[in-house]
Scaffold this active site. Sequence first.
Site, PDB file in Angstrom:
ATOM      1  N   LYS A  90      40.229  38.195   1.931  1.00 55.11           N
ATOM      2  CA  LYS A  90      38.808  38.153   1.843  1.00 55.11           C
ATOM      3  C   LYS A  90      38.199  38.419   3.380  1.00 55.11           C
ATOM      4  O   LYS A  90      37.332  39.177   3.497  1.00 55.11           O
ATOM      5  CB  LYS A  90      38.211  36.762   1.453  1.00 55.11           C
ATOM      6  CG  LYS A  90      38.521  36.121   0.069  1.00 55.11           C
ATOM      7  CD  LYS A  90      37.884  35.075  -0.178  1.00 55.11           C
ATOM      8  CE  LYS A  90      38.533  33.759   0.739  1.00 55.11           C
ATOM      9  NZ  LYS A  90      39.732  33.159   0.578  1.00 55.11           N
ATOM     10  N   ARG A 128      32.398  28.396  -3.452  1.00 54.92           N
ATOM     11  CA  ARG A 128      33.713  28.145  -4.104  1.00 54.92           C
ATOM     12  C   ARG A 128      33.798  26.977  -4.940  1.00 54.92           C
ATOM     13  O   ARG A 128      34.801  26.745  -5.350  1.00 54.92           O
ATOM     14  CB  ARG A 128      34.370  27.445  -2.788  1.00 54.92           C
ATOM     15  CG  ARG A 128      35.003  28.369  -1.684  1.00 54.92           C
ATOM     16  CD  ARG A 128      35.635  27.497  -0.549  1.00 54.92           C
ATOM     17  NE  ARG A 128      35.508  28.498   0.445  1.00 54.92           N
ATOM     18  CZ  ARG A 128      36.707  28.810   1.269  1.00 54.92           C
ATOM     19  NH1 ARG A 128      37.806  28.809   0.693  1.00 54.92           N
ATOM     20  NH2 ARG A 128      36.605  29.811   2.242  1.00 54.92           N
ATOM     21  N   ARG A 185      50.212  34.298   9.299  1.00 54.00           N
ATOM     22  CA  ARG A 185      48.949  34.821   9.737  1.00 54.00           C
ATOM     23  C   ARG A 185      48.952  34.505  11.183  1.00 54.00           C
ATOM     24  O   ARG A 185      49.231  33.121  11.551  1.00 54.00           O
ATOM     25  CB  ARG A 185      47.861  34.419   8.944  1.00 54.00           C
ATOM     26  CG  ARG A 185      46.273  34.496   9.676  1.00 54.00           C
ATOM     27  CD  ARG A 185      45.250  34.476   8.896  1.00 54.00           C
ATOM     28  NE  ARG A 185      45.106  32.954   8.435  1.00 54.00           N
ATOM     29  CZ  ARG A 185      44.335  32.771   7.439  1.00 54.00           C
ATOM     30  NH1 ARG A 185      43.420  33.459   7.221  1.00 54.00           N
ATOM     31  NH2 ARG A 185      44.280  31.371   7.113  1.00 54.00           N
ATOM     32  N   ARG A 228      46.758  29.224  12.595  1.00 58.21           N
ATOM     33  CA  ARG A 228      45.622  28.209  12.500  1.00 58.21           C
ATOM     34  C   ARG A 228      46.153  26.964  12.112  1.00 58.21           C
ATOM     35  O   ARG A 228      47.211  26.793  11.425  1.00 58.21           O
ATOM     36  CB  ARG A 228      44.650  28.958  11.176  1.00 58.21           C
ATOM     37  CG  ARG A 228      43.288  29.622  11.613  1.00 58.21           C
ATOM     38  CD  ARG A 228      42.667  30.241  10.558  1.00 58.21           C
ATOM     39  NE  ARG A 228      42.459  29.470   9.451  1.00 58.21           N
ATOM     40  CZ  ARG A 228      41.635  30.025   8.609  1.00 58.21           C
ATOM     41  NH1 ARG A 228      41.184  31.159   8.601  1.00 58.21           N
ATOM     42  NH2 ARG A 228      41.399  29.105   7.559  1.00 58.21           N
ATOM     43  N   ARG A 262      45.111  23.700  -0.213  1.00 57.83           N
ATOM     44  CA  ARG A 262      43.946  24.919  -0.424  1.00 57.83           C
ATOM     45  C   ARG A 262      44.102  25.421  -1.656  1.00 57.83           C
ATOM     46  O   ARG A 262      43.149  25.738  -2.273  1.00 57.83           O
ATOM     47  CB  ARG A 262      43.999  25.738   0.858  1.00 57.83           C
ATOM     48  CG  ARG A 262      43.507  24.857   1.928  1.00 57.83           C
ATOM     49  CD  ARG A 262      43.991  25.488   3.555  1.00 57.83           C
ATOM     50  NE  ARG A 262      43.539  26.792   3.761  1.00 57.83           N
ATOM     51  CZ  ARG A 262      44.117  27.670   4.366  1.00 57.83           C
ATOM     52  NH1 ARG A 262      45.416  27.190   4.849  1.00 57.83           N
ATOM     53  NH2 ARG A 262      43.566  28.751   4.676  1.00 57.83           N
TER      54      ARG A 262
HETATM   55  P1  AP5 Z   1      42.614  36.881   5.410  1.00 58.85           P
HETATM   56  O1  AP5 Z   1      42.129  37.908   5.155  1.00 58.85           O
HETATM   57  O2  AP5 Z   1      42.792  35.847   6.617  1.00 58.85           O
HETATM   58  O3  AP5 Z   1      42.809  35.956   4.104  1.00 58.85           O
HETATM   59  P2  AP5 Z   1      41.565  35.277   3.512  1.00 58.85           P
HETATM   60  O4  AP5 Z   1      41.524  35.252   2.030  1.00 58.85           O
HETATM   61  O5  AP5 Z   1      40.207  35.293   4.258  1.00 58.85           O
HETATM   62  O6  AP5 Z   1      42.208  33.764   3.815  1.00 58.85           O
HETATM   63  P3  AP5 Z   1      41.724  32.257   4.559  1.00 58.85           P
HETATM   64  O7  AP5 Z   1      42.803  31.544   4.711  1.00 58.85           O
HETATM   65  O8  AP5 Z   1      41.056  32.639   5.903  1.00 58.85           O
HETATM   66  O9  AP5 Z   1      40.636  31.705   3.460  1.00 58.85           O
HETATM   67  P4  AP5 Z   1      40.254  30.248   3.749  1.00 58.85           P
HETATM   68  O10 AP5 Z   1      39.249  30.310   2.572  1.00 58.85           O
HETATM   69  O11 AP5 Z   1      41.282  29.152   3.677  1.00 58.85           O
HETATM   70  O12 AP5 Z   1      39.595  29.985   5.027  1.00 58.85           O
HETATM   71  P5  AP5 Z   1      38.169  30.075   5.540  1.00 58.85           P
HETATM   72  O13 AP5 Z   1      38.074  30.214   7.110  1.00 58.85           O
HETATM   73  O14 AP5 Z   1      37.103  30.803   4.596  1.00 58.85           O
HETATM   74  O15 AP5 Z   1      44.489  37.171   5.439  1.00 58.85           O
HETATM   75  C1  AP5 Z   1      45.606  36.346   5.405  1.00 58.85           C
HETATM   76  C2  AP5 Z   1      46.685  36.959   5.989  1.00 58.85           C
HETATM   77  O16 AP5 Z   1      47.272  38.362   5.213  1.00 58.85           O
HETATM   78  C3  AP5 Z   1      46.272  37.711   7.548  1.00 58.85           C
HETATM   79  O17 AP5 Z   1      47.373  37.612   8.199  1.00 58.85           O
HETATM   80  C4  AP5 Z   1      46.003  38.980   6.994  1.00 58.85           C
HETATM   81  O18 AP5 Z   1      46.501  39.945   8.293  1.00 58.85           O
HETATM   82  C5  AP5 Z   1      47.092  39.227   5.820  1.00 58.85           C
HETATM   83  N1  AP5 Z   1      46.774  40.369   4.959  1.00 58.85           N
HETATM   84  C6  AP5 Z   1      45.553  40.581   4.388  1.00 58.85           C
HETATM   85  N2  AP5 Z   1      45.245  41.464   3.493  1.00 58.85           N
HETATM   86  C7  AP5 Z   1      46.610  41.910   3.229  1.00 58.85           C
HETATM   87  C8  AP5 Z   1      47.184  42.803   2.454  1.00 58.85           C
HETATM   88  N3  AP5 Z   1      46.433  43.704   1.630  1.00 58.85           N
HETATM   89  N4  AP5 Z   1      48.540  43.040   2.419  1.00 58.85           N
HETATM   90  C9  AP5 Z   1      49.254  42.348   3.611  1.00 58.85           C
HETATM   91  N5  AP5 Z   1      48.592  41.404   4.357  1.00 58.85           N
HETATM   92  C10 AP5 Z   1      47.384  41.305   4.289  1.00 58.85           C
HETATM   93  O19 AP5 Z   1      37.847  28.300   5.367  1.00 58.85           O
HETATM   94  C11 AP5 Z   1      38.563  27.331   6.007  1.00 58.85           C
HETATM   95  C12 AP5 Z   1      38.095  25.898   5.645  1.00 58.85           C
HETATM   96  O20 AP5 Z   1      36.499  26.017   6.061  1.00 58.85           O
HETATM   97  C13 AP5 Z   1      38.443  25.659   4.175  1.00 58.85           C
HETATM   98  O21 AP5 Z   1      39.631  25.279   4.076  1.00 58.85           O
HETATM   99  C14 AP5 Z   1      37.272  24.635   4.145  1.00 58.85           C
HETATM  100  O22 AP5 Z   1      37.666  23.116   4.653  1.00 58.85           O
HETATM  101  C15 AP5 Z   1      36.147  24.852   4.963  1.00 58.85           C
HETATM  102  N6  AP5 Z   1      35.213  25.605   3.803  1.00 58.85           N
HETATM  103  C16 AP5 Z   1      35.066  26.985   4.102  1.00 58.85           C
HETATM  104  N7  AP5 Z   1      34.159  27.507   3.067  1.00 58.85           N
HETATM  105  C17 AP5 Z   1      33.837  26.336   2.480  1.00 58.85           C
HETATM  106  C18 AP5 Z   1      32.954  26.092   1.198  1.00 58.85           C
HETATM  107  N8  AP5 Z   1      32.408  27.065   0.823  1.00 58.85           N
HETATM  108  N9  AP5 Z   1      32.732  24.759   1.020  1.00 58.85           N
HETATM  109  C19 AP5 Z   1      33.313  23.692   1.699  1.00 58.85           C
HETATM  110  N10 AP5 Z   1      34.284  23.943   2.470  1.00 58.85           N
HETATM  111  C20 AP5 Z   1      34.297  25.332   2.964  1.00 58.85           C
END
Ligand code: AP5
Length: 218
Positions: free
Chosen positions: A14, A89, A128, A164, A175
């Site tokens: 994402k 979410r 990552r 991270r 998660r």
């Molecule tokens: P990446 O692009 O980083 O994946 P992502 O889907 O963004 O995954 P995240 O782990 O960042 O999502 P998340 O929801 O856990 O974290 P967030 O910061 O939003 O890609 C992952 C890896 O794969 C990278 O190394 C990339 O290089 C590689 N990659 C990507 N595409 C690829 C491909 N096609 N082929 C090969 N490799 C690839 O949230 C963190 C925390 O914040 C949550 O856990 C929660 O505690 C809080 N939070 C966030 N939003 C909410 C909400 N709405 N409500 C309540 N709490 C929330």
Amino acid sequence: MHNLVMIGPQGSGKGTQSELLSLKLNIPQVTLGTLFRAEIGRKSDLGLEAQGYMDRGELVPGEVGSKIMLERLSKPDAMNGAILDGFPRTLDQADSLENISKTLSRPLTDVIYLRVSDDEAIRRLSGRRVCTNTGCEQNYHLQYNPPHKSPDHCDKCGSPIAQRTDDTPDAITKRLAIYHQETVPLIELYRGQGLLREVDGEKPIGEVQTQILTAMGV
Ligand code: AP5
């Protein structure tokens, strides 16, 4: 105008795809996790409260996310559209987003669903690395998307890259379980509204981006 939501399991790409879309469409990427991490960096009350939930891989509870999103989407740079990465979410957050969209008179145009298996998500999260500069947060993957200039420093700003704190095996498992329970119902919700654009998120990064643009008709 493009008002996009990105949905997919943690590690589905994402953040990676939102960044590319932001450059292509010239609209901001709004990642709630990044906004929370900025609060943690500032050591604000909100950041201190959010940190425990995030490190354990749990959603930050309550209305706080919706309030932050309304505030962020009201800023001038989001007037011509935005890419919401990680919000909503839950079904409750989808209701909040509907209210925000009405308040700002900016209806959703597309919900991009990145379909990725749990096994692939785990492989990606385990490898990552992210830039430790909270103003940058560029993400990399040791195998699929490594930095080019130095193996352990960010190509963009030169800061060290690191794992991270929520990319530990326990937090990743939690998660993904929360994703299946809380977020997957949104897929049918948005399919029913004719907004869902489903793409195969397991393809290489460039191919996924092409699929998204094609699905959006751009
Ligand atoms: P990446 O692009 O980083 O994946 P992502 O889907 O963004 O995954 P995240 O782990 O960042 O999502 P998340 O929801 O856990 O974290 P967030 O910061 O939003 O890609 C992952 C890896 O794969 C990278 O190394 C990339 O290089 C590689 N990659 C990507 N595409 C690829 C491909 N096609 N082929 C090969 N490799 C690839 O949230 C963190 C925390 O914040 C949550 O856990 C929660 O505690 C809080 N939070 C966030 N939003 C909410 C909400 N709405 N409500 C309540 N709490 C929330």
